[in-house]
Design a protein around this motif. Structure first.
Motif, mmCIF file in Angstrom:
data_model
loop_
_atom_site.group_PDB
_atom_site.id
_atom_site.type_symbol
_atom_site.label_atom_id
_atom_site.label_comp_id
_atom_site.label_asym_id
_atom_site.label_seq_id
_atom_site.Cartn_x
_atom_site.Cartn_y
_atom_site.Cartn_z
ATOM 1 N N THR A 280 48.390 39.778 28.301
ATOM 2 C CA THR A 280 48.770 38.653 29.151
ATOM 3 C C THR A 280 47.660 38.359 30.156
ATOM 4 O OG1 THR A 280 51.135 39.158 28.970
ATOM 5 C CG2 THR A 280 50.452 37.783 30.817
ATOM 6 N N TRP A 281 47.071 37.179 30.032
ATOM 7 C CA TRP A 281 46.055 36.746 30.990
ATOM 8 C C TRP A 281 46.725 36.029 32.150
ATOM 9 C CZ3 TRP A 281 41.285 38.554 30.212
ATOM 10 C CH2 TRP A 281 40.919 38.930 28.919
ATOM 11 N N SER A 282 46.224 36.276 33.354
ATOM 12 C CA SER A 282 46.780 35.641 34.545
ATOM 13 C C SER A 282 45.634 35.250 35.467
ATOM 14 C CB SER A 282 47.736 36.585 35.275
ATOM 15 O OG SER A 282 48.076 36.088 36.547
ATOM 16 N N LEU A 283 45.570 33.988 35.828
ATOM 17 C CA LEU A 283 44.488 33.511 36.695
ATOM 18 C C LEU A 283 44.517 34.228 38.038
ATOM 19 C CD1 LEU A 283 42.154 31.555 37.162
ATOM 20 C CD2 LEU A 283 43.814 29.863 37.962
ATOM 21 N N GLY A 284 45.690 34.314 38.654
ATOM 22 C CA GLY A 284 45.791 34.959 39.959
ATOM 23 C C GLY A 284 45.462 36.434 39.900
ATOM 24 N N ALA A 285 46.095 37.167 38.973
ATOM 25 C CA ALA A 285 45.876 38.614 38.882
ATOM 26 C C ALA A 285 44.455 38.937 38.470
ATOM 27 C CB ALA A 285 46.872 39.217 37.891
ATOM 28 N N ASP A 286 43.902 38.165 37.549
ATOM 29 C CA ASP A 286 42.547 38.452 37.073
ATOM 30 C C ASP A 286 41.491 38.156 38.137
ATOM 31 O OD1 ASP A 286 43.650 39.217 34.703
ATOM 32 O OD2 ASP A 286 43.279 37.313 33.684
ATOM 33 N N LEU A 287 41.704 37.112 38.948
ATOM 34 C CA LEU A 287 40.779 36.832 40.041
ATOM 35 C C LEU A 287 40.807 37.948 41.091
ATOM 36 C CD1 LEU A 287 41.211 32.977 40.626
ATOM 37 C CD2 LEU A 287 39.202 34.182 39.708
ATOM 38 N N LEU A 288 42.003 38.442 41.393
ATOM 39 C CA LEU A 288 42.115 39.543 42.356
ATOM 40 C C LEU A 288 41.466 40.812 41.804
ATOM 41 C CD1 LEU A 288 45.789 38.945 43.550
ATOM 42 C CD2 LEU A 288 43.708 38.616 44.899
ATOM 43 N N ALA A 289 41.649 41.061 40.506
ATOM 44 C CA ALA A 289 41.010 42.227 39.894
ATOM 45 C C ALA A 289 39.492 42.086 39.903
ATOM 46 C CB ALA A 289 41.518 42.392 38.461
#
Length: 217
Positions: free
Chosen positions: A191-200
């Motif tokens: 699962t790709w997530s813009l918010g979670a991936d930017l924070l990571a």
């Protein structure tokens, strides 16, 4: 899908007889023909905490004077990386939901989502050991919906029963409409997530800054 699911499926009552609950109970398909079942209170809480953590990191990065002077650049970068990593994890926790789309049931978890064709659904039942909702396919595979059961939200609005009932009705409606004839099999994807991936990504950047500062020091 909307007609088969909501006009014939959810005639039973869930939750107390208040106007607020009646409006909340009225799930409708979006423009893509999808119905999203999620605990929106948890979504709002986790994303709110994630945003607070990101703002705290931003303040710490822009104004180092907010911490004690004895705290060096390495320690400050490590703290920022740790906080952003937790913010990313909290955001991913808010992604947990069930999406009913034409011919498929999709369970979104923290890291992966599972796509179950309606033609593969054998039954939805309660697990005798943990008591959670389990979807069993015709090939014997099981998909756990434990995150949707027995929470505080159920005291006000029986979301666990709504979720189980909606999935059963969706699978039945897809079968009667002929949409569930062709099956691609159960699929598990990241699962790709813009918010979670930017924070990571931000956590990775601060970790790199900490290593760079440690090498220079």
């Amino acid at each position: 899908m909307a007609k088969g699911l909501w006009q014939s499926g959810l005639d039973d009552w869930y939750g107390p007889g208040t106007r607020v609950v009646q409006r909340v109970r009225g799930y409708r398909p979006n423009r893509r023909g999808q119905i999203k079942l999620a605990r929106w209170l948890r979504v709002g809480l986790l994303r709110g905490l994630s945003c607070v953590a990101a703002c705290a990191v931003l303040v710490l990065a822009v104004d180092p004077s907010v911490v004690h002077p004895s705290v060096g650049e390495v320690e400050r970068s490590l703290v920022c990386a740790f906080v952003l990593a937790w913010a990313s994890f909290l955001w991913r926790g808010s992604l947990i939901r069930v999406v009913l789309r034409p011919g498929e049931i999709v369970r979104h978890g923290v890291w992966r989502h599972v796509v179950v064709p309606c033609s593969d659904v054998k039954e939805l039942h309660r697990n005798s050991w943990r008591g959670g909702l389990v979807l069993e396919t015709r090939t014997g595979e099981k998909v756990d919906f434990l995150w949707f059961d027995q929470s505080f939200w159920d005291l006000l609005y029986d979301f666990s029963d709504v979720c189980a009932h909606a999935m059963r009705c969706h699978a039945r409606a897809a079968s009667t409409s002929g949409r569930a004839e062709v099956s691609a099999g159960l699929q598990r994807r990241f699962t790709w997530s813009l918010g979670a991936d930017l924070l990571a990504a931000g956590a990775t950047v601060f970790l790199g800054l900490a290593l760079l500062a440690a090498v220079r020091g």
